[in-house]
Design a protein around this motif. Structure first.
Motif, PDB file in Angstrom:
ATOM      1  N   ASP A 223       0.713  -1.107  -0.035  1.00 12.51           N
ATOM      2  CA  ASP A 223      -0.168  -0.231   0.015  1.00 12.51           C
ATOM      3  C   ASP A 223       0.995   1.370  -0.052  1.00 12.51           C
ATOM      4  N   LEU A 288      -7.743   1.534  -1.892  1.00 11.47           N
ATOM      5  CA  LEU A 288      -6.923   1.536  -0.972  1.00 11.47           C
ATOM      6  C   LEU A 288      -6.759   2.407   0.162  1.00 11.47           C
ATOM      7  N   ARG A 292      -7.428   1.624   4.107  1.00  7.60           N
ATOM      8  CA  ARG A 292      -6.457   2.050   5.263  1.00  7.60           C
ATOM      9  C   ARG A 292      -7.271   3.043   6.233  1.00  7.60           C
TER      10      ARG A 292
END
Length: 405
Positions: A223, A288, A292
């Motif tokens: 990531d 993503l 997160r």
């Protein structure tokens, strides 16, 4: 941190008698073992040192060097020590005359940079090239100029002590030109486009390989890499990103801090240009980002990216945790550094047609000339520019004509 005390065996003892032999050991890459033996004048103990060599000539050269060292008063053990061992044993001599306020940053540079990079190499095998590559590695890891200067300074002093001891003939740590390389890295490079990854598919291959190579296959490493490349950000800026910096309504990131090293450890401070900037969050990384955010405790001050144990990320941490050098070499991108993820993002944006003044704001460049290095003025683009100008002039309304004189 207190100054190290010299060990007993650092006192020179002139004229130690060495016995030597060379033993052939078949079926080995280096089959000739050269060995020297002597009686320790302080303890009477019988001591020895040995080293493997490819042929008898190299073995004889090594024995000769050991005998010269002993004749000059050098303990043969010191003559074959690894840099880390020699430095620790002789640091008090190497730092003679250094002010106490300078001792701590010198020792920190020795412990955190010199030893991990060069400490495993015998003192006699340290070359100018090895030091040069080490310094450029520290630059690539985005250490500050003062940090690199202190690390190099303590290495120079240790190697100078080795010269005085007769272990080596000249000091290989006196490298030059690294300040220019540092300024290049600070201002980006002359040709940053050459360091960019070609496309998103290659970036995905890289992130998958880094995650697979990490000890716990921690997805967060991938990531970080994908986010850095797609936002053209520095790793320190990615580490400094908080949930409150992300706007999921217009999908932008307000870049206003970075994680960096300091004498007391890692700290967060303002961005390199001391100015906040807004960066677009493209569709390819929005899932993503949402994932997160969902992994945090919900606090606006929570870090978006952390290590597997919640620690702050640096470029060196990322490299070590993912075996970066090994992975990129296997993929055929051995030149690729962590900072090249930023070059990748800016190159992609330039190729996508982002106007140069907008690209400058996204990059946070103080100088437009730095941003222009990411543009690709190939032959076709120059031809197209001429055609665009011609069309513009043909459309322009007739204005007052200049009268000929």
């Amino acid at each position: 941190m207190s100054r190290p005390k010299p060990t007993a065996h650092t006192s020179p003892v002139l004229g130690i008698d060495l016995s030597s032999d060379v033993e052939y050991r078949p079926n080995r890459a280096k089959p000739y073992r050269a060995r020297v033996r002597w009686n320790d004048p302080h303890t009477g103990e019988r001591r020895s040192r040995s080293e493997q060599h490819e042929n008898t000539e190299r073995a004889a050269e090594w024995i000769d060097a050991m005998q010269r060292a002993a004749a000059g008063g050098i303990d043969p053990s010191a003559a074959t020590m690894k840099l880390s061992e020699y430095g620790d044993a002789n640091m008090s001599f190497a730092l003679r005359g250094v002010e106490s306020k300078t001792t701590d940053p010198y020792l920190a540079g020795w412990r955190k940079r010199v030893v991990p990079t060069l400490g495993h190499i015998p003192v006699r095998m340290i070359t100018n090239g090895a030091v040069d590559r080490a310094v450029h590695g520290w630059i690539a890891d985005e250490h500050s100029m003062s940090t690199i200067k202190n690390s190099l300074a303590v290495l120079v002093r240790v190697m100078e002590q080795a010269v005085r001891d007769g272990v080596i003939e000249r000091n290989p740590a006196r490298v030059t030109g690294w300040q220019y390389a540092f300024r290049q890295a600070e201002d980006e490079l002359d040709d940053p486009r050459s360091l960019a990854l070609p496309d998103l598919r290659t970036l995905t291959r890289l992130t998958d390989a880094l995650v697979a190579r990490s000890a716990s296959e921690y997805e967060g490493w991938g990531d970080v890499v994908k986010f850095a490349a797609c936002t053209a950000a520095r790793i320190g800026e990615v580490s400094g990103c908080r949930v409150k910096d992300i706007n999921t309504l217009d999908w932008t990131w307000n870049v206003r801090r970075q994680t960096t090293t300091a004498p007391g450890g890692l700290v967060d401070k303002g961005t390199k240009g001391k100015r906040a900037r807004r960066v677009p969050l493209i569709e390819e990384i929005r899932d993503l980002v949402q994932r997160r955010i969902a992994l945090t405790d919900g606090s606006p001050d929570a870090r978006l990216f952390t290590g597997p144990r919640g620690g702050r990320i640096t470029t060196a941490v990322l490299r070590n945790a993912t075996s970066w050098d090994e992975v990129v070499t296997k993929l055929g991108y051995e030149h690729l550094r962590r900072h090249d993820l930023r070059h990748t993002g800016l190159t992609w944006m330039a190729d996508a047609g982002v106007p140069v003044h907008h690209l400058q704001k996204i990059a946070g460049h103080a100088s437009l000339s730095t941003t222009q290095r990411y543009l690709h003025p190939d032959h076709q683009s120059v031809t197209d520019a001429g055609a665009m100008l011609s069309r513009h002039l043909r459309r322009s309304p007739s204005g007052p004509q200049l009268r000929s004189v």
